[in-house]
Design a protein around this motif. Structure first.
Motif, PDB file in Angstrom:
ATOM      1  N   THR A 165     -22.473 -67.363 -37.823  1.00  0.00           N
ATOM      2  CA  THR A 165     -21.782 -66.599 -38.731  1.00  0.00           C
ATOM      3  C   THR A 165     -20.469 -67.657 -39.365  1.00  0.00           C
ATOM      4  OG1 THR A 165     -19.912 -65.991 -37.128  1.00  0.00           O
ATOM      5  CG2 THR A 165     -21.989 -64.577 -37.763  1.00  0.00           C
ATOM      6  N   HIS A 166     -19.984 -68.568 -38.536  1.00  0.00           N
ATOM      7  CA  HIS A 166     -19.095 -69.487 -39.088  1.00  0.00           C
ATOM      8  C   HIS A 166     -19.213 -70.116 -40.231  1.00  0.00           C
ATOM      9  CE1 HIS A 166     -20.933 -73.147 -37.777  1.00  0.00           C
ATOM     10  NE2 HIS A 166     -20.062 -73.891 -38.422  1.00  0.00           N
ATOM     11  N   ALA A 167     -20.556 -70.553 -40.444  1.00  0.00           N
ATOM     12  CA  ALA A 167     -21.123 -71.182 -41.508  1.00  0.00           C
ATOM     13  C   ALA A 167     -20.688 -70.649 -42.908  1.00  0.00           C
ATOM     14  CB  ALA A 167     -22.409 -71.637 -41.654  1.00  0.00           C
ATOM     15  N   GLU A 174     -21.733 -75.602 -29.217  1.00  0.00           N
ATOM     16  CA  GLU A 174     -21.376 -74.164 -29.261  1.00  0.00           C
ATOM     17  C   GLU A 174     -21.653 -73.625 -30.567  1.00  0.00           C
ATOM     18  OE1 GLU A 174     -18.954 -72.853 -25.222  1.00  0.00           O
ATOM     19  OE2 GLU A 174     -17.960 -73.110 -26.932  1.00  0.00           O
ATOM     20  N   ASN A 175     -20.984 -74.521 -31.547  1.00  0.00           N
ATOM     21  CA  ASN A 175     -20.973 -74.593 -32.926  1.00  0.00           C
ATOM     22  C   ASN A 175     -22.423 -74.266 -33.493  1.00  0.00           C
ATOM     23  OD1 ASN A 175     -21.171 -75.964 -35.588  1.00  0.00           O
ATOM     24  ND2 ASN A 175     -19.018 -74.560 -35.507  1.00  0.00           N
ATOM     25  N   SER A 176     -23.325 -74.776 -32.846  1.00  0.00           N
ATOM     26  CA  SER A 176     -24.536 -74.922 -33.310  1.00  0.00           C
ATOM     27  C   SER A 176     -25.404 -73.510 -33.087  1.00  0.00           C
ATOM     28  CB  SER A 176     -25.432 -75.830 -32.647  1.00  0.00           C
ATOM     29  OG  SER A 176     -25.006 -77.437 -32.392  1.00  0.00           O
ATOM     30  N   LEU A 227     -15.965 -70.132 -42.306  1.00  0.00           N
ATOM     31  CA  LEU A 227     -15.378 -71.184 -42.334  1.00  0.00           C
ATOM     32  C   LEU A 227     -15.876 -72.199 -43.393  1.00  0.00           C
ATOM     33  CD1 LEU A 227     -13.519 -73.758 -40.800  1.00  0.00           C
ATOM     34  CD2 LEU A 227     -15.981 -74.445 -39.815  1.00  0.00           C
ATOM     35  N   HIS A 228     -16.894 -72.205 -43.812  1.00  0.00           N
ATOM     36  CA  HIS A 228     -17.264 -73.369 -44.868  1.00  0.00           C
ATOM     37  C   HIS A 228     -17.311 -72.486 -46.344  1.00  0.00           C
ATOM     38  CE1 HIS A 228     -17.981 -75.807 -41.535  1.00  0.00           C
ATOM     39  NE2 HIS A 228     -19.126 -75.335 -41.365  1.00  0.00           N
ATOM     40  N   GLN A 229     -16.725 -71.315 -46.382  1.00  0.00           N
ATOM     41  CA  GLN A 229     -16.844 -70.764 -47.602  1.00  0.00           C
ATOM     42  C   GLN A 229     -16.188 -71.385 -48.915  1.00  0.00           C
ATOM     43  OE1 GLN A 229     -13.448 -67.497 -48.146  1.00  0.00           O
ATOM     44  NE2 GLN A 229     -13.874 -67.680 -45.981  1.00  0.00           N
ATOM     45  N   THR A 232     -14.699 -81.034 -46.543  1.00  0.00           N
ATOM     46  CA  THR A 232     -16.140 -81.015 -46.435  1.00  0.00           C
ATOM     47  C   THR A 232     -16.511 -80.118 -45.111  1.00  0.00           C
ATOM     48  OG1 THR A 232     -16.342 -82.749 -45.190  1.00  0.00           O
ATOM     49  CG2 THR A 232     -15.998 -83.079 -47.415  1.00  0.00           C
ATOM     50  N   VAL A 233     -17.868 -79.924 -45.197  1.00  0.00           N
ATOM     51  CA  VAL A 233     -18.243 -79.236 -44.001  1.00  0.00           C
ATOM     52  C   VAL A 233     -17.936 -79.816 -42.736  1.00  0.00           C
ATOM     53  CG1 VAL A 233     -20.363 -78.247 -42.660  1.00  0.00           C
ATOM     54  CG2 VAL A 233     -20.025 -77.789 -45.071  1.00  0.00           C
ATOM     55  N   PRO A 234     -18.251 -80.946 -42.404  1.00  0.00           N
ATOM     56  CA  PRO A 234     -17.897 -81.779 -41.085  1.00  0.00           C
ATOM     57  C   PRO A 234     -16.457 -81.794 -40.917  1.00  0.00           C
ATOM     58  CG  PRO A 234     -19.520 -83.289 -42.393  1.00  0.00           C
ATOM     59  CD  PRO A 234     -18.793 -81.974 -43.376  1.00  0.00           C
ATOM     60  N   GLN A 293     -14.148 -79.304 -41.737  1.00  0.00           N
ATOM     61  CA  GLN A 293     -13.754 -78.066 -41.368  1.00  0.00           C
ATOM     62  C   GLN A 293     -14.293 -77.954 -39.932  1.00  0.00           C
ATOM     63  OE1 GLN A 293     -15.587 -75.756 -44.540  1.00  0.00           O
ATOM     64  NE2 GLN A 293     -13.714 -76.117 -45.928  1.00  0.00           N
ATOM     65  N   ASP A 294     -15.712 -78.270 -39.557  1.00  0.00           N
ATOM     66  CA  ASP A 294     -15.857 -78.294 -38.255  1.00  0.00           C
ATOM     67  C   ASP A 294     -15.130 -78.759 -37.187  1.00  0.00           C
ATOM     68  OD1 ASP A 294     -18.120 -76.508 -38.563  1.00  0.00           O
ATOM     69  OD2 ASP A 294     -19.427 -78.091 -39.068  1.00  0.00           O
ATOM     70  N   GLN A 295     -14.796 -80.178 -37.612  1.00  0.00           N
ATOM     71  CA  GLN A 295     -13.962 -81.009 -36.438  1.00  0.00           C
ATOM     72  C   GLN A 295     -12.747 -80.333 -36.343  1.00  0.00           C
ATOM     73  OE1 GLN A 295     -14.027 -85.161 -36.804  1.00  0.00           O
ATOM     74  NE2 GLN A 295     -11.858 -85.488 -35.945  1.00  0.00           N
TER      75      GLN A 295
HETATM   76 FE   LIG Z   1     -20.018 -75.827 -39.469  1.00  0.00          FE
END
Ligand SMILES: [Fe+2]
Ligand code: FES
Length: 413
Positions: free
Chosen positions: A177-179, A171-173, A182-184, A303-305, A307-309
């Motif tokens: 907007t989260h990129a 779903e994250n794919s 979340l990854h700011q 890192t991005v991964p 934060q995603d996890q």
């Molecule tokens: Fe992400």
């Protein structure tokens, strides 16, 4: 929002579940080549099934149910020989197709003729062993550009296993907007946003999700006119820049991501390696303590991964979709869910679902890889940063106007 029944339908992986039946129409990587270099056997949990991957002494690779058909000892401890794998306990010998070749000390023809160890096809491809757990004949592994193009080299990164259902990751794919929020503050960024609530989201002016022959394209439109494209190959693959993240359902509450990178040669040099073994790296745990579940662990968030996890795992082992509140910008998430439900129905009606390829020589799936690799630099967009895309940030205090721009289309289910 989904009902509890719909959430269970969406997230199932087991053989007895409709979504598990859908997932069994696809090949998944389950191990890297190096996993069988030092040991001839490896335990693998895949789609909720406990299995043992092994290489016999004649070089054949098999994937059998973990528990021996005799009295249930694990074949992880089996001894491999020319003819297959012999259970360590009493020596029952299996070939790669699950046929029982010997039943020491006696030869029990009745058992040998009537019992078969569950066995699945395995292929070695781009540095990994891939498994297919569905009805035969098996389809082809798709000729996705990142996986099959010859004008470059590949390498593999294996992320730490995640304690959540695979749908959360996928779903994250479809969540552009989260990129930018979340990854700011991921470690690679040089700039800081005006405020943390909006992050860099106002660098983006919109997004679209056109359908493709193999899934969904995520188009992210930036203020300078640049369109960043992230293709999603149904059901579980995301390409970002020059890599594909392949989300592999280990079981209902665990997911492993094998990431395949394609490093395109500058001058088009062709790489003729068979690529049965590729350079591989394993990611360190993204949380501390590594084995604990939220809230008894804390993600590193650098890192991005990581934060995603942190987001996916903190949604729960299986996200509580009956209690979510989807907004306008979640329409990509709704699209993915609808696509999963529609393809469950297709399988139930006896059809191949989306992105199943029967012809191994089908034309390469061109996801726009060349554009993704080459066309960013002229626009001044660095691979790892978004802030250079526009140089402009919407100042705090103008959020109302910005919100009007985003509130364009209504959410779906
Ligand atoms: Fe992400
Ligand atoms: S349990 Fe495997 S041979 Fe007896």
């Amino acid at each position: 929002m989904l009902t509890q029944e719909e959430n269970e339908l969406l997230t199932g992986v087991g053989r007895e579940t409709p979504a598990g039946q859908l997932l069994r129409r696809y090949w998944f990587p389950i191990a890297v080549t190096q996993d069988l270099n030092d040991q001839p056997t490896k335990f693998v949990r895949h789609l909720g099934e406990d299995l043992v991957l092994f290489k016999d002494l004649s070089g054949r690779v098999g994937l059998l149910a973990d528990h021996c058909s005799h009295r249930g000892a694990s074949l992880l401890y089996g001894r491999v020989e020319e003819r297959g794998i012999s259970c360590a306990y009493h020596g029952w010998l299996y070939d790669c197709e699950g046929n029982i070749l010997e039943t020491p000390p006696e030869r029990n023809d009745a058992i040998m003729n009537s019992v078969k160890q569950t066995a699945y096809p395995v292929k070695q491809f781009i540095g990994m062993y891939w498994a297919y757990l569905g009805p035969l004949p098996a389809p082809a592994i798709p000729n996705l550009d990142v996986w099959v193009r010859k004008d470059g080299k590949r390498h593999v990164f294996v992320h730490p296993t995640m304690d959540c259902n695979w749908v959360q990751a996928q779903e994250n794919s479809l969540d552009p907007t989260h990129a930018l929020i979340l990854h700011q503050d991921a470690g690679h960024r040089k700039a800081r946003p005006v405020d943390s609530t909006r992050g860099f989201i106002d660098d983006m002016t919109g997004f679209e999700f056109p359908l493709t022959d193999y899934g969904i394209m995520k188009d992210e439109i930036f203020g300078n006119g640049y369109v960043e494209q992230h293709p999603i190959m149904f059901p579980n693959v995301l390409r970002v820049h020059n890599s594909t993240e392949i989300r592999v359902p280990v079981d209902h509450t665990h997911t492993r991501i094998f990431e395949v990178y394609f490093d395109m040669s500058e001058d088009g040099t062709i790489n003729d390696d068979d690529e049965l073994e590729l350079p591989v790296e394993f990611g360190d745990p993204y949380k501390e303590p590594a084995e604990a579940l939220h809230p008894f662990t804390r993600a590193k968030m650098d890192t991005v991964p990581q934060q995603d996890q942190a987001m996916w795992e903190s949604q729960g082992l299986v996200s509580d979709r009956p209690h979510e509140h989807l907004s306008y910008s979640d329409r990509g998430v709704s699209m993915l869910r609808k696509m999963i439900f529609d393809n469950i129905t297709k399988v139930q009606e006896g059809e191949d679902p989306l992105a199943v390829f029967r012809d191994p020589n089908h034309p390469m799936i061109d996801t726009g890889l060349t554009r993704a690799v080459q066309h960013r630099k002229p626009l001044g967009i660095n691979t790892d940063t978004y802030e250079v895309a526009t140089g402009k940030l919407i100042p705090a205090g103008t959020h109302d106007n910005v919100n009007q721009r985003w509130n364009k289309s209504a959410p779906q289910t």
